[in-house]
Scaffold this motif. Structure first.
Motif, PDB file in Angstrom:
ATOM      1  N   MET A 168       0.851  -1.184   0.000  1.00 46.65           N
ATOM      2  CA  MET A 168       0.000   0.000   0.000  1.00 46.65           C
ATOM      3  C   MET A 168       0.889   1.236   0.000  1.00 46.65           C
ATOM      4  SD  MET A 168      -2.914   1.404   2.709  1.00 46.65           S
ATOM      5  CE  MET A 168      -2.796   0.002   3.691  1.00 46.65           C
ATOM      6  N   THR A 169       0.539   2.219  -0.776  1.00 48.38           N
ATOM      7  CA  THR A 169       1.244   3.496  -0.786  1.00 48.38           C
ATOM      8  C   THR A 169       0.297   4.574  -0.279  1.00 48.38           C
ATOM      9  OG1 THR A 169       0.576   4.062  -3.027  1.00 48.38           O
ATOM     10  CG2 THR A 169       2.606   2.765  -2.789  1.00 48.38           C
ATOM     11  N   PHE A 170       0.845   5.754  -0.056  1.00 47.83           N
ATOM     12  CA  PHE A 170       0.008   6.847   0.420  1.00 47.83           C
ATOM     13  C   PHE A 170      -1.083   7.193  -0.586  1.00 47.83           C
ATOM     14  CE2 PHE A 170       3.955   8.288   2.826  1.00 47.83           C
ATOM     15  CZ  PHE A 170       3.563   7.621   3.957  1.00 47.83           C
ATOM     16  N   GLN A 171      -0.841   6.939  -1.853  1.00 49.80           N
ATOM     17  CA  GLN A 171      -1.840   7.247  -2.868  1.00 49.80           C
ATOM     18  C   GLN A 171      -3.009   6.270  -2.835  1.00 49.80           C
ATOM     19  OE1 GLN A 171       1.482   6.980  -3.611  1.00 49.80           O
ATOM     20  NE2 GLN A 171       1.977   9.095  -4.029  1.00 49.80           N
ATOM     21  N   THR A 172      -2.835   5.090  -2.219  1.00 52.70           N
ATOM     22  CA  THR A 172      -3.886   4.080  -2.258  1.00 52.70           C
ATOM     23  C   THR A 172      -4.543   3.830  -0.905  1.00 52.70           C
ATOM     24  OG1 THR A 172      -2.295   2.289  -1.908  1.00 52.70           O
ATOM     25  CG2 THR A 172      -2.777   2.902  -4.182  1.00 52.70           C
ATOM     26  N   LEU A 173      -4.387   4.724   0.046  1.00 51.44           N
ATOM     27  CA  LEU A 173      -5.062   4.542   1.329  1.00 51.44           C
ATOM     28  C   LEU A 173      -6.569   4.538   1.102  1.00 51.44           C
ATOM     29  CD1 LEU A 173      -3.022   6.912   3.668  1.00 51.44           C
ATOM     30  CD2 LEU A 173      -3.002   4.418   3.654  1.00 51.44           C
ATOM     31  N   THR A 174      -7.252   3.578   1.706  1.00 51.72           N
ATOM     32  CA  THR A 174      -8.698   3.489   1.516  1.00 51.72           C
ATOM     33  C   THR A 174      -9.473   3.922   2.755  1.00 51.72           C
ATOM     34  OG1 THR A 174      -8.656   1.164   2.175  1.00 51.72           O
ATOM     35  CG2 THR A 174      -8.506   1.659  -0.185  1.00 51.72           C
ATOM     36  N   LYS A 175      -8.783   4.129   3.875  1.00 47.02           N
ATOM     37  CA  LYS A 175      -9.424   4.651   5.073  1.00 47.02           C
ATOM     38  C   LYS A 175      -8.423   5.497   5.837  1.00 47.02           C
ATOM     39  CE  LYS A 175      -9.521  -0.054   6.621  1.00 47.02           C
ATOM     40  NZ  LYS A 175     -10.036  -1.066   7.490  1.00 47.02           N
ATOM     41  N   PHE A 176      -8.936   6.303   6.755  1.00 42.25           N
ATOM     42  CA  PHE A 176      -8.054   7.163   7.530  1.00 42.25           C
ATOM     43  C   PHE A 176      -7.037   6.312   8.275  1.00 42.25           C
ATOM     44  CE2 PHE A 176     -11.712  10.099   7.244  1.00 42.25           C
ATOM     45  CZ  PHE A 176     -11.041  11.148   6.640  1.00 42.25           C
ATOM     46  N   THR A 177      -5.797   6.770   8.284  1.00 40.41           N
ATOM     47  CA  THR A 177      -4.710   6.061   8.930  1.00 40.41           C
ATOM     48  C   THR A 177      -3.988   7.024   9.860  1.00 40.41           C
ATOM     49  OG1 THR A 177      -4.445   4.698   6.961  1.00 40.41           O
ATOM     50  CG2 THR A 177      -2.604   4.729   8.508  1.00 40.41           C
ATOM     51  N   VAL A 178      -3.673   6.554  11.063  1.00 40.61           N
ATOM     52  CA  VAL A 178      -2.981   7.375  12.054  1.00 40.61           C
ATOM     53  C   VAL A 178      -1.661   6.706  12.405  1.00 40.61           C
ATOM     54  CG1 VAL A 178      -3.075   8.321  14.404  1.00 40.61           C
ATOM     55  CG2 VAL A 178      -5.147   8.236  12.996  1.00 40.61           C
ATOM     56  N   ILE A 179      -0.592   7.504  12.406  1.00 35.83           N
ATOM     57  CA  ILE A 179       0.725   7.042  12.825  1.00 35.83           C
ATOM     58  C   ILE A 179       1.174   7.946  13.966  1.00 35.83           C
ATOM     59  CG2 ILE A 179       3.144   6.780  12.163  1.00 35.83           C
ATOM     60  CD1 ILE A 179       2.177   6.283   9.312  1.00 35.83           C
ATOM     61  N   VAL A 180       1.644   7.339  15.048  1.00 36.93           N
ATOM     62  CA  VAL A 180       2.179   8.093  16.176  1.00 36.93           C
ATOM     63  C   VAL A 180       3.666   7.782  16.255  1.00 36.93           C
ATOM     64  CG1 VAL A 180       2.038   8.539  18.650  1.00 36.93           C
ATOM     65  CG2 VAL A 180      -0.032   7.949  17.372  1.00 36.93           C
ATOM     66  N   MET A 181       4.492   8.831  16.188  1.00 39.27           N
ATOM     67  CA  MET A 181       5.938   8.656  16.182  1.00 39.27           C
ATOM     68  C   MET A 181       6.552   9.284  17.427  1.00 39.27           C
ATOM     69  SD  MET A 181       6.839   9.398  12.171  1.00 39.27           S
ATOM     70  CE  MET A 181       6.481  11.140  12.233  1.00 39.27           C
ATOM     71  N   ASP A 182       7.762   8.833  17.739  1.00 43.51           N
ATOM     72  CA  ASP A 182       8.491   9.453  18.841  1.00 43.51           C
ATOM     73  C   ASP A 182       9.059  10.792  18.377  1.00 43.51           C
ATOM     74  OD1 ASP A 182      10.677   8.870  17.266  1.00 43.51           O
ATOM     75  OD2 ASP A 182      11.428   7.283  18.555  1.00 43.51           O
ATOM     76  N   ASN A 183       9.759  11.470  19.231  1.00 39.30           N
ATOM     77  CA  ASN A 183      10.283  12.799  18.918  1.00 39.30           C
ATOM     78  C   ASN A 183      11.703  12.764  18.376  1.00 39.30           C
ATOM     79  OD1 ASN A 183       8.502  15.050  19.293  1.00 39.30           O
ATOM     80  ND2 ASN A 183       8.249  14.330  21.378  1.00 39.30           N
ATOM     81  N   ALA A 184      12.071  11.737  17.636  1.00 42.89           N
ATOM     82  CA  ALA A 184      13.392  11.684  17.017  1.00 42.89           C
ATOM     83  C   ALA A 184      13.553  12.893  16.093  1.00 42.89           C
ATOM     84  CB  ALA A 184      13.561  10.395  16.228  1.00 42.89           C
ATOM     85  N   SER A 185      14.758  13.411  16.025  1.00 36.36           N
ATOM     86  CA  SER A 185      14.992  14.629  15.240  1.00 36.36           C
ATOM     87  C   SER A 185      14.610  14.457  13.774  1.00 36.36           C
ATOM     88  CB  SER A 185      16.447  15.065  15.362  1.00 36.36           C
ATOM     89  OG  SER A 185      17.307  14.049  14.894  1.00 36.36           O
ATOM     90  N   ILE A 186      14.738  13.268  13.221  1.00 38.61           N
ATOM     91  CA  ILE A 186      14.377  13.036  11.818  1.00 38.61           C
ATOM     92  C   ILE A 186      12.889  13.288  11.574  1.00 38.61           C
ATOM     93  CG2 ILE A 186      13.961  10.549  12.084  1.00 38.61           C
ATOM     94  CD1 ILE A 186      15.593  12.243   9.045  1.00 38.61           C
ATOM     95  N   HIS A 187      12.069  13.073  12.583  1.00 39.13           N
ATOM     96  CA  HIS A 187      10.628  13.283  12.434  1.00 39.13           C
ATOM     97  C   HIS A 187      10.259  14.766  12.390  1.00 39.13           C
ATOM     98  CE1 HIS A 187      10.311   9.104  14.410  1.00 39.13           C
ATOM     99  NE2 HIS A 187      10.452   9.000  13.116  1.00 39.13           N
TER     100      HIS A 187
END
Length: 52
Positions: free
Chosen positions: A1-20
């Motif tokens: 699945m890619t971001f272009q083919t999401l079929t429903k809302f998706t939530v990602i929770v990330m830590d506070n790493a500097s790359i984010h």
């Protein structure tokens, strides 16, 4: 699945790493949200927090 083919809302929770916090990530957040991908960051750790 890619971001272009999401079929429903998706939530990602990330830590506070500097790359984010990179400019490229921050610049793409609105685009991803329009496609149904929502990214949130954990709050920074605080030893004074009552929830540790």
């Amino acid at each position: 699945m890619t971001f272009q083919t999401l079929t429903k809302f998706t939530v990602i929770v990330m830590d506070n790493a500097s790359i984010h916090h990179a400019k490229i990530i921050q610049a793409r957040l609105p685009i991803w949200q329009e496609r149904g991908l929502f990214i949130f960051l954990f709050n920074a750790y605080s030893p004074a927090s009552k929830y540790h």
